[in-house]
Design a protein around this motif. Structure first.
Motif, PDB file in Angstrom:
ATOM      1  N   LYS A 399      33.880  80.390   5.765  1.00 26.35           N
ATOM      2  CA  LYS A 399      34.009  79.860   4.408  1.00 26.35           C
ATOM      3  C   LYS A 399      34.604  80.909   3.458  1.00 26.35           C
ATOM      4  CE  LYS A 399      30.194  76.526   4.650  1.00 26.35           C
ATOM      5  NZ  LYS A 399      28.886  76.118   4.079  1.00 26.35           N
ATOM      6  N   PHE A 400      35.545  80.459   2.628  1.00 24.89           N
ATOM      7  CA  PHE A 400      36.155  81.309   1.608  1.00 24.89           C
ATOM      8  C   PHE A 400      36.073  80.614   0.257  1.00 24.89           C
ATOM      9  CE2 PHE A 400      38.208  82.285   5.601  1.00 24.89           C
ATOM     10  CZ  PHE A 400      38.301  83.670   5.592  1.00 24.89           C
ATOM     11  N   GLU A 401      35.865  81.408  -0.790  1.00 23.96           N
ATOM     12  CA  GLU A 401      35.943  80.880  -2.151  1.00 23.96           C
ATOM     13  C   GLU A 401      37.270  81.307  -2.748  1.00 23.96           C
ATOM     14  OE1 GLU A 401      33.430  80.662  -6.342  1.00 23.96           O
ATOM     15  OE2 GLU A 401      32.867  82.121  -4.803  1.00 23.96           O
ATOM     16  N   ILE A 402      38.020  80.355  -3.285  1.00 20.92           N
ATOM     17  CA  ILE A 402      39.317  80.636  -3.899  1.00 20.92           C
ATOM     18  C   ILE A 402      39.276  80.168  -5.346  1.00 20.92           C
ATOM     19  CG2 ILE A 402      40.254  78.446  -3.004  1.00 20.92           C
ATOM     20  CD1 ILE A 402      42.982  79.862  -2.827  1.00 20.92           C
ATOM     21  N   ASN A 403      39.851  80.935  -6.238  1.00 20.34           N
ATOM     22  CA  ASN A 403      39.736  80.647  -7.682  1.00 20.34           C
ATOM     23  C   ASN A 403      40.754  79.606  -8.157  1.00 20.34           C
ATOM     24  OD1 ASN A 403      41.910  82.421  -7.388  1.00 20.34           O
ATOM     25  ND2 ASN A 403      41.596  83.331  -9.418  1.00 20.34           N
ATOM     26  N   LEU A 404      40.848  78.519  -7.408  1.00 24.15           N
ATOM     27  CA  LEU A 404      41.673  77.372  -7.793  1.00 24.15           C
ATOM     28  C   LEU A 404      40.824  76.113  -7.659  1.00 24.15           C
ATOM     29  CD1 LEU A 404      45.020  78.172  -5.913  1.00 24.15           C
ATOM     30  CD2 LEU A 404      44.575  78.428  -8.375  1.00 24.15           C
ATOM     31  N   GLY A 405      40.954  75.191  -8.641  1.00 23.51           N
ATOM     32  CA  GLY A 405      40.167  73.970  -8.581  1.00 23.51           C
ATOM     33  C   GLY A 405      40.812  72.835  -9.344  1.00 23.51           C
ATOM     34  N   LYS A 406      40.007  71.896  -9.768  1.00 21.47           N
ATOM     35  CA  LYS A 406      40.501  70.685 -10.429  1.00 21.47           C
ATOM     36  C   LYS A 406      41.236  71.013 -11.722  1.00 21.47           C
ATOM     37  CE  LYS A 406      36.675  67.896  -8.611  1.00 21.47           C
ATOM     38  NZ  LYS A 406      35.441  67.120  -8.967  1.00 21.47           N
ATOM     39  N   GLU A 407      40.739  72.001 -12.491  1.00 19.54           N
ATOM     40  CA  GLU A 407      41.376  72.346 -13.767  1.00 19.54           C
ATOM     41  C   GLU A 407      42.761  72.947 -13.573  1.00 19.54           C
ATOM     42  OE1 GLU A 407      38.882  74.776 -16.175  1.00 19.54           O
ATOM     43  OE2 GLU A 407      37.626  73.087 -16.823  1.00 19.54           O
ATOM     44  N   ASP A 408      43.019  73.417 -12.354  1.00 17.69           N
ATOM     45  CA  ASP A 408      44.343  73.960 -12.041  1.00 17.69           C
ATOM     46  C   ASP A 408      45.279  72.872 -11.514  1.00 17.69           C
ATOM     47  OD1 ASP A 408      43.808  76.918 -12.432  1.00 17.69           O
ATOM     48  OD2 ASP A 408      42.253  76.431 -10.953  1.00 17.69           O
ATOM     49  N   GLY A 409      44.772  71.645 -11.489  1.00 20.72           N
ATOM     50  CA  GLY A 409      45.593  70.534 -11.054  1.00 20.72           C
ATOM     51  C   GLY A 409      45.583  70.280  -9.566  1.00 20.72           C
ATOM     52  N   TYR A 410      44.631  70.840  -8.872  1.00 16.57           N
ATOM     53  CA  TYR A 410      44.593  70.702  -7.412  1.00 16.57           C
ATOM     54  C   TYR A 410      43.594  69.653  -6.956  1.00 16.57           C
ATOM     55  CZ  TYR A 410      47.546  74.750  -6.580  1.00 16.57           C
ATOM     56  OH  TYR A 410      48.629  75.611  -6.527  1.00 16.57           O
ATOM     57  N   GLY A 411      44.008  68.950  -5.899  1.00 16.30           N
ATOM     58  CA  GLY A 411      43.117  68.109  -5.126  1.00 16.30           C
ATOM     59  C   GLY A 411      42.961  68.742  -3.759  1.00 16.30           C
ATOM     60  N   LYS A 412      42.219  68.108  -2.901  1.00 15.75           N
ATOM     61  CA  LYS A 412      41.972  68.698  -1.573  1.00 15.75           C
ATOM     62  C   LYS A 412      43.262  68.861  -0.777  1.00 15.75           C
ATOM     63  CE  LYS A 412      37.186  67.092  -1.088  1.00 15.75           C
ATOM     64  NZ  LYS A 412      36.238  66.323  -0.254  1.00 15.75           N
ATOM     65  N   VAL A 413      44.119  67.850  -0.802  1.00 10.41           N
ATOM     66  CA  VAL A 413      45.360  67.899  -0.020  1.00 10.41           C
ATOM     67  C   VAL A 413      46.318  68.943  -0.581  1.00 10.41           C
ATOM     68  CG1 VAL A 413      47.405  66.598   0.715  1.00 10.41           C
ATOM     69  CG2 VAL A 413      45.148  65.494   0.720  1.00 10.41           C
ATOM     70  N   SER A 414      46.493  68.953  -1.893  1.00 12.21           N
ATOM     71  CA  SER A 414      47.429  69.910  -2.503  1.00 12.21           C
ATOM     72  C   SER A 414      46.938  71.349  -2.358  1.00 12.21           C
ATOM     73  CB  SER A 414      47.657  69.576  -3.980  1.00 12.21           C
ATOM     74  OG  SER A 414      46.428  69.543  -4.699  1.00 12.21           O
ATOM     75  N   LEU A 415      45.608  71.546  -2.417  1.00 13.04           N
ATOM     76  CA  LEU A 415      45.071  72.899  -2.209  1.00 13.04           C
ATOM     77  C   LEU A 415      45.298  73.337  -0.772  1.00 13.04           C
ATOM     78  CD1 LEU A 415      43.585  75.342  -3.311  1.00 13.04           C
ATOM     79  CD2 LEU A 415      41.420  74.203  -2.791  1.00 13.04           C
ATOM     80  N   ALA A 416      45.097  72.446   0.175  1.00 14.88           N
ATOM     81  CA  ALA A 416      45.369  72.770   1.579  1.00 14.88           C
ATOM     82  C   ALA A 416      46.833  73.128   1.765  1.00 14.88           C
ATOM     83  CB  ALA A 416      44.974  71.596   2.470  1.00 14.88           C
ATOM     84  N   ASP A 417      47.741  72.366   1.124  1.00 15.39           N
ATOM     85  CA  ASP A 417      49.175  72.658   1.231  1.00 15.39           C
ATOM     86  C   ASP A 417      49.503  74.036   0.660  1.00 15.39           C
ATOM     87  OD1 ASP A 417      49.689  70.265   2.454  1.00 15.39           O
ATOM     88  OD2 ASP A 417      50.277  69.223   0.594  1.00 15.39           O
ATOM     89  N   PHE A 418      48.848  74.387  -0.474  1.00 13.25           N
ATOM     90  CA  PHE A 418      49.066  75.700  -1.081  1.00 13.25           C
ATOM     91  C   PHE A 418      48.669  76.818  -0.117  1.00 13.25           C
ATOM     92  CE2 PHE A 418      47.526  79.362  -3.459  1.00 13.25           C
ATOM     93  CZ  PHE A 418      48.567  79.608  -4.338  1.00 13.25           C
ATOM     94  N   ILE A 419      47.504  76.645   0.531  1.00 15.92           N
ATOM     95  CA  ILE A 419      47.000  77.662   1.472  1.00 15.92           C
ATOM     96  C   ILE A 419      47.908  77.749   2.692  1.00 15.92           C
ATOM     97  CG2 ILE A 419      45.086  78.231   3.029  1.00 15.92           C
ATOM     98  CD1 ILE A 419      43.221  76.941   0.915  1.00 15.92           C
ATOM     99  N   ILE A 420      48.340  76.592   3.212  1.00 13.70           N
ATOM    100  CA  ILE A 420      49.219  76.579   4.396  1.00 13.70           C
ATOM    101  C   ILE A 420      50.533  77.281   4.088  1.00 13.70           C
ATOM    102  CG2 ILE A 420      50.580  75.079   5.916  1.00 13.70           C
ATOM    103  CD1 ILE A 420      48.263  73.003   5.564  1.00 13.70           C
ATOM    104  N   ARG A 421      51.095  77.014   2.926  1.00 15.87           N
ATOM    105  CA  ARG A 421      52.411  77.542   2.566  1.00 15.87           C
ATOM    106  C   ARG A 421      52.353  79.039   2.228  1.00 15.87           C
ATOM    107  NH1 ARG A 421      53.003  74.297  -1.016  1.00 15.87           N
ATOM    108  NH2 ARG A 421      52.555  75.511  -2.915  1.00 15.87           N
ATOM    109  N   ASN A 422      51.375  79.442   1.435  1.00 19.63           N
ATOM    110  CA  ASN A 422      51.337  80.828   0.942  1.00 19.63           C
ATOM    111  C   ASN A 422      50.527  81.773   1.836  1.00 19.63           C
ATOM    112  OD1 ASN A 422      52.719  80.709  -1.817  1.00 19.63           O
ATOM    113  ND2 ASN A 422      51.290  78.982  -1.901  1.00 19.63           N
ATOM    114  N   GLY A 423      49.578  81.211   2.577  1.00 20.51           N
ATOM    115  CA  GLY A 423      48.759  82.058   3.442  1.00 20.51           C
ATOM    116  C   GLY A 423      49.213  82.058   4.889  1.00 20.51           C
ATOM    117  N   ARG A 424      50.284  81.279   5.158  1.00 23.77           N
ATOM    118  CA  ARG A 424      50.798  81.168   6.534  1.00 23.77           C
ATOM    119  C   ARG A 424      49.690  80.744   7.498  1.00 23.77           C
ATOM    120  NH1 ARG A 424      52.483  85.697   8.869  1.00 23.77           N
ATOM    121  NH2 ARG A 424      51.204  87.055   7.559  1.00 23.77           N
ATOM    122  N   VAL A 425      48.912  79.786   7.049  1.00 18.93           N
ATOM    123  CA  VAL A 425      47.796  79.265   7.822  1.00 18.93           C
ATOM    124  C   VAL A 425      48.177  77.901   8.390  1.00 18.93           C
ATOM    125  CG1 VAL A 425      45.400  78.462   7.715  1.00 18.93           C
ATOM    126  CG2 VAL A 425      46.116  80.471   6.388  1.00 18.93           C
TER     127      VAL A 425
END
Length: 473
Positions: A399-425
């Motif tokens: 488990k990881f805590e990341i300082n991005l959430g609903k107020e940043d305009g993210y949903g579960k899918v878009s946050l996953a896409d952000f992590i996949i794209r920028n974290g090379r995951v």
């Protein structure tokens, strides 16, 4: 002189020596065996190393035979040279006021192990022999050792001697010694081959059973520390720095023993190692260095430490958790000896915690969970690292805590896409996402954990620096 020891039948001169050694009170095997032994009875005792056997049969020998004879009156047979040396040293301490002379005989080359040197020593006379079966038989065949006057025979760790293939030598010696002798047999098990040896060569032997478990339960406090493989050295150095113990550290393999010795020497700890690949002369030197306080810590494999008897060991550390309860009992039996309390600590990975439960169930002993010790203001010798293998769940997710959430305009899918794209995951390695207001919790497989903490913090979202924290609990 009346003492705890004389009350159980120990001769006064021997009891005085025991008190000089620092023994506080007799152990269960000494209470059960000494009076009957002094009366001349044969004895078949189930007792493991660490139960005070040497004090038991040593008291019987010293109370039964005269001192100052050129031809030995008693002989102790043991499976290894280390045990022969230990028995000799213990008998020498116990006979401090009785005048008995004990001579050790065992195989090997050079120094005290040289057979010619042993023959020369025996020619000066001895009351008691402590030796391995093969070397004793060799000396008898050479005419250098006379067993015709033996009145008392001790077979110590009989099961191990038989396992090591000494049966022919033992039976040869048993037949060579006067049948009217007194025989004391000690064994950790009641295996059939040991029973046959006892019944074929002993006369109306009384049977005594002393559990090693009872001794350990009384004298050794047992703990376990949940710690991953990557942080074992950190945890170990914390214990060594804070508690400063005289310790034996057990590892599963020779390779790990050598590696840990190398690490600790690099950090300037007074440590040496023993295992089966070392020459016998070096093993003896290392053990003597520990006895004489030239080193504080001994790292060992189970085989190399079998029968090791050093009274002032106050700590046993299972760097690698043993897989069997018998091995666990044997290891922690290296401390909590001679009436002194000891501490046993086991490093347990998440995959091994079931062993703690099993050992407690099978031995009815409490193994308490403890944290790695801390000391205010102390600087760690070894830095703690994040061990993803240890903190991941059974499916390998962290488990990881990341300082991005609903107020940043993210949903579960878009946050996953952000992590996949920028974290090379990889998308298949992302698990459950718990979306929060300004931070979220994301599960990622441990194989990609480093990318979460190293790559994502390099990114920004609308000028906001990305922060990622591992959730360890």
């Amino acid at each position: 002189m009346i003492s705890n020891f004389t009350e159980v039948g120990v001769p006064e001169d021997v009891a005085k020596a025991m008190e000089d050694i620092g023994w506080a009170s007799p152990t269960p095997i000494q209470i059960a065996a000494i009076k009957s032994g002094i009366e001349g009875k044969d004895m078949f005792a189930q007792a493991q190393t660490g139960t005070g056997k040497t004090g038991a049969f040593g008291s019987i020998i010293l109370g039964r035979i005269e001192a100052g004879k050129r031809i030995p009156k008693a002989i102790i047979l043991l499976p290894t040279r280390e045990l022969a040396i230990q028995a000799y040293e213990e008998m020498s301490k116990l006979s401090k006021y009785t005048g008995h002379t004990c001579v050790p005989v065992y195989g090997g080359r050079g120094g005290k192990a040289d057979i010619e040197n042993q023959i020369k020593t025996l020619s000066k006379g001895a009351d008691i022999i402590a030796g391995t079966p093969g070397r004793v038989r060799d000396l008898v065949n050479r005419g250098a050792l006379n067993l015709t006057d033996i009145e008392l025979l001790v077979l110590d760790e009989a099961d191990r001697m038989l396992d090591m293939g000494f049966i022919d030598d033992i039976e040869y010696l048993l037949k060579s010694i006067n049948r009217n002798r007194q025989t004391l047999l000690f064994s950790a098990t009641m295996a059939e081959n040991v029973k046959r040896l006892a019944y074929d060569y002993m006369n109306d032997a009384i049977e005594i059973t002393v559990s090693q478990d009872e001794l350990v339960l009384d004298l050794t406090k047992q703990y376990y520390i949940p710690v991953g493989r990557r942080n074992k050295t950190w945890a170990l150095c914390r214990i060594l720095d804070i508690d400063q113990p005289k310790a034996i550290i057990f590892c599963q393999t020779i390779k790990m023993v050598d590696l840990l010795e190398e690490r600790l020497l690099k950090y300037n700890y007074k440590v040496e190692a023993i295992h089966g690949d070392l020459p016998q002369s070096k093993r003896e030197r290392v053990i003597n260095d520990l006895r004489n306080d030239k080193i504080d810590v001994l790292i060992a494999t189970d085989v190399a430490a079998r029968g090791l008897d050093i009274e002032d060991i106050n700590y046993v550390i299972n760097y690698d958790m043993p897989e069997s309860v018998d091995t666990y009992i044997h290891r922690i039996g290296r401390t909590g000896r001679a009436g002194k309390e000891g501490i046993a600590v086991s490093f347990v990975t998440s995959d091994e915690e079931h062993l703690v439960t099993e050992f407690q169930r099978r031995t009815d002993m409490l193994i308490e969970k403890m944290a790695v010790p801390e000391k205010e203001g102390m600087k760690d010798t070894v830095k703690k690292v994040i061990d993803y293998d240890q903190i991941s769940d059974p499916f390998g997710m962290v488990k990881f805590e990341i300082n991005l959430g609903k107020e940043d305009g993210y949903g579960k899918v878009s946050l996953a896409d952000f992590i996949i794209r920028n974290g090379r995951v990889r998308d298949t390695t992302i698990g459950k996402i718990t979306l929060g207001k300004d931070s979220s919790v994301v599960e990622v497989h441990r194989d990609f954990a480093n990318r979460m903490t190293m790559d994502l913090p390099k990114c920004k979202h609308k000028g906001k620096h990305i922060q990622v924290t591992v959730i360890e609990n």
